[in-house]
Scaffold this active site. Sequence first.
Site, mmCIF file in Angstrom:
data_model
loop_
_atom_site.group_PDB
_atom_site.id
_atom_site.type_symbol
_atom_site.label_atom_id
_atom_site.label_comp_id
_atom_site.label_asym_id
_atom_site.label_seq_id
_atom_site.Cartn_x
_atom_site.Cartn_y
_atom_site.Cartn_z
ATOM 1 N N ASN A 177 0.873 -1.174 0.000
ATOM 2 C CA ASN A 177 0.000 0.000 0.000
ATOM 3 C C ASN A 177 0.906 1.219 0.000
ATOM 4 O O ASN A 177 1.473 1.571 1.036
ATOM 5 C CB ASN A 177 -0.894 -0.025 1.249
ATOM 6 C CG ASN A 177 -1.712 1.243 1.394
ATOM 7 O OD1 ASN A 177 -1.741 2.083 0.478
ATOM 8 N ND2 ASN A 177 -2.365 1.404 2.536
ATOM 9 N N TRP A 178 1.042 1.839 -1.169
ATOM 10 C CA TRP A 178 1.994 2.958 -1.292
ATOM 11 C C TRP A 178 1.489 4.215 -0.602
ATOM 12 O O TRP A 178 2.209 5.180 -0.464
ATOM 13 C CB TRP A 178 2.269 3.250 -2.772
ATOM 14 C CG TRP A 178 2.984 2.147 -3.502
ATOM 15 C CD1 TRP A 178 3.374 0.924 -3.003
ATOM 16 C CD2 TRP A 178 3.407 2.150 -4.880
ATOM 17 N NE1 TRP A 178 4.011 0.194 -3.974
ATOM 18 C CE2 TRP A 178 4.043 0.919 -5.137
ATOM 19 C CE3 TRP A 178 3.318 3.091 -5.916
ATOM 20 C CZ2 TRP A 178 4.573 0.599 -6.389
ATOM 21 C CZ3 TRP A 178 3.838 2.780 -7.166
ATOM 22 C CH2 TRP A 178 4.464 1.546 -7.397
ATOM 23 N N LYS A 179 0.222 4.227 -0.224
ATOM 24 C CA LYS A 179 -0.406 5.420 0.372
ATOM 25 C C LYS A 179 -0.160 6.621 -0.545
ATOM 26 O O LYS A 179 -0.073 6.437 -1.762
ATOM 27 C CB LYS A 179 0.090 5.622 1.805
ATOM 28 C CG LYS A 179 -0.111 4.338 2.646
ATOM 29 C CD LYS A 179 0.066 4.535 4.119
ATOM 30 C CE LYS A 179 -0.170 3.195 4.830
ATOM 31 N NZ LYS A 179 -0.056 3.297 6.285
ATOM 32 N N HIS B 35 -9.427 1.163 4.973
ATOM 33 C CA HIS B 35 -8.153 1.364 5.675
ATOM 34 C C HIS B 35 -8.379 2.297 6.868
ATOM 35 O O HIS B 35 -9.187 3.222 6.793
ATOM 36 C CB HIS B 35 -7.119 1.958 4.711
ATOM 37 C CG HIS B 35 -5.734 1.928 5.288
ATOM 38 N ND1 HIS B 35 -5.294 2.847 6.210
ATOM 39 C CD2 HIS B 35 -4.720 1.051 5.120
ATOM 40 C CE1 HIS B 35 -4.055 2.540 6.559
ATOM 41 N NE2 HIS B 35 -3.679 1.459 5.917
ATOM 42 N N GLU C 236 -6.764 4.691 7.973
ATOM 43 C CA GLU C 236 -6.558 6.120 7.686
ATOM 44 C C GLU C 236 -7.813 6.714 7.053
ATOM 45 O O GLU C 236 -8.155 7.873 7.303
ATOM 46 C CB GLU C 236 -5.319 6.294 6.793
ATOM 47 C CG GLU C 236 -4.042 6.040 7.602
ATOM 48 C CD GLU C 236 -2.862 5.514 6.807
ATOM 49 O OE1 GLU C 236 -2.867 5.591 5.572
ATOM 50 O OE2 GLU C 236 -1.923 4.992 7.457
ATOM 51 N N GLU D 104 -5.151 -4.842 10.566
ATOM 52 C CA GLU D 104 -4.145 -3.812 10.762
ATOM 53 C C GLU D 104 -4.404 -3.109 12.091
ATOM 54 O O GLU D 104 -5.237 -2.195 12.148
ATOM 55 C CB GLU D 104 -4.197 -2.789 9.624
ATOM 56 C CG GLU D 104 -3.913 -3.374 8.262
ATOM 57 C CD GLU D 104 -3.317 -2.335 7.313
ATOM 58 O OE1 GLU D 104 -2.271 -2.636 6.735
ATOM 59 O OE2 GLU D 104 -3.872 -1.234 7.185
ATOM 60 N N GLY E 110 2.791 2.422 10.808
ATOM 61 C CA GLY E 110 3.728 3.531 10.666
ATOM 62 C C GLY E 110 4.447 3.898 11.950
ATOM 63 O O GLY E 110 5.102 4.936 12.028
ATOM 64 N N SER F 48 3.765 -2.057 10.272
ATOM 65 C CA SER F 48 5.225 -2.124 10.453
ATOM 66 C C SER F 48 5.803 -3.488 10.097
ATOM 67 O O SER F 48 6.746 -3.957 10.728
ATOM 68 C CB SER F 48 5.605 -1.712 11.879
ATOM 69 O OG SER F 48 5.193 -0.379 12.142
ATOM 70 N N GLY G 183 3.008 -0.899 4.244
ATOM 71 C CA GLY G 183 3.088 0.519 3.915
ATOM 72 C C GLY G 183 4.532 0.917 3.638
ATOM 73 O O GLY G 183 5.045 0.754 2.530
ATOM 74 N N GLY G 184 5.201 1.411 4.664
ATOM 75 C CA GLY G 184 6.556 1.961 4.512
ATOM 76 C C GLY G 184 7.511 1.049 3.755
ATOM 77 O O GLY G 184 8.234 1.500 2.855
#
Length: 256
Positions: free
Chosen positions: A9-11, A95, A97, A167, A173, A212, A233-234
Amino acid sequence: MRDILVAGNWKMNGSSAANAELVAGIVAGVPEGDGFSLLVCPPFPYLASVAAGVAGSAVRLGAQNVSEHEAGAYTGEVAAGMLRDVGCEYVIVGHSERRALYGESSGRVAEKFAAAQAAGLLPILCVGETLAEREAGTTERVIDEQLDAVLGLVGIAALASAVIAYEPVWAIGTGKTASPEQAQDVHRHIRERLARADAEVAAGIQILYGGSMKGENAAGLLAMQDIDGGLIGGASLKAKDFLAIAEAASRANKTG
Ligand code: 13P
C-alpha cells in the site's frame, strides 16, 4: 491451503520517476517459486502507468480506495468500474486512515466493498483496533463490528471473493509490530467468526497482517497458522525492502 499475498500500500507517496524505478526493481526481483503473489497499490493517478510497468509480470495491481457509487455526480471520486478498466484486480477498502481521517463508517466501507465486487474487483477489507481500544479490552468487539457491517450487507458467500487485512492501528507507521502471537490471536478470531457463518469460506479466505511489517519480522508473522500475507506501507516503497518480504513469503511455502 491458502496462498500468501504480499501487498504494497503505497499510500500518498511516489512520482512518475520514483514509481518507474520501484516497479522495475520489484518486477526484476520477484522470487522464484509458487504459493505466493505480489500486489502493488499506487495512488490513482499512477494506476495506468504502473499497470503498464507490471504487465506480463507476476505482480498484480490494486487501488487504495473506491467510491461506493457506480457513476455520476460525485466530484473527486473514482468508481470501481474505472479501476477495473485501468487494470486493477484488487482494491483496499476501510483502511484505518480512511476511517479515521475521512470519516468512513463501517456502513460506508461495506457499500464500497459491495461496489468493488459488483465491478469484478477483489476487495481487501481492512479491520483493526486503536491502542485505546486494545487497552480497554475491546479489540474483538471493534473487529466484529467492522466485519459484521460487511457481512450484514453482502452476506458470507461474498467473502469467498475477498481478502481481509488485520491492521492494528497502533502498529501502523509506528515501527511497533504486533508480535506474531498477538496478530495470530486476532487472525484466529476473525477466521472463527467467519466459520460460524460458513466454514468453507472461512478456511479459504486470505487474512493479511499490516502494521510495520518488514523483511526482519515477516518470516515470524507468516509462520503463524492464520496469517496469509501482509499489507505493507513503509516497506513497500523500496524494491529491496518489499522484495525481502516477498522472499520470506516464498520461503513460508504454506501451500506445500
Ligand atoms: P506500515 O507498514 O507503514 O506500518 O503501514 C501499514 C499499512 O497501513 C498498510 O496498509
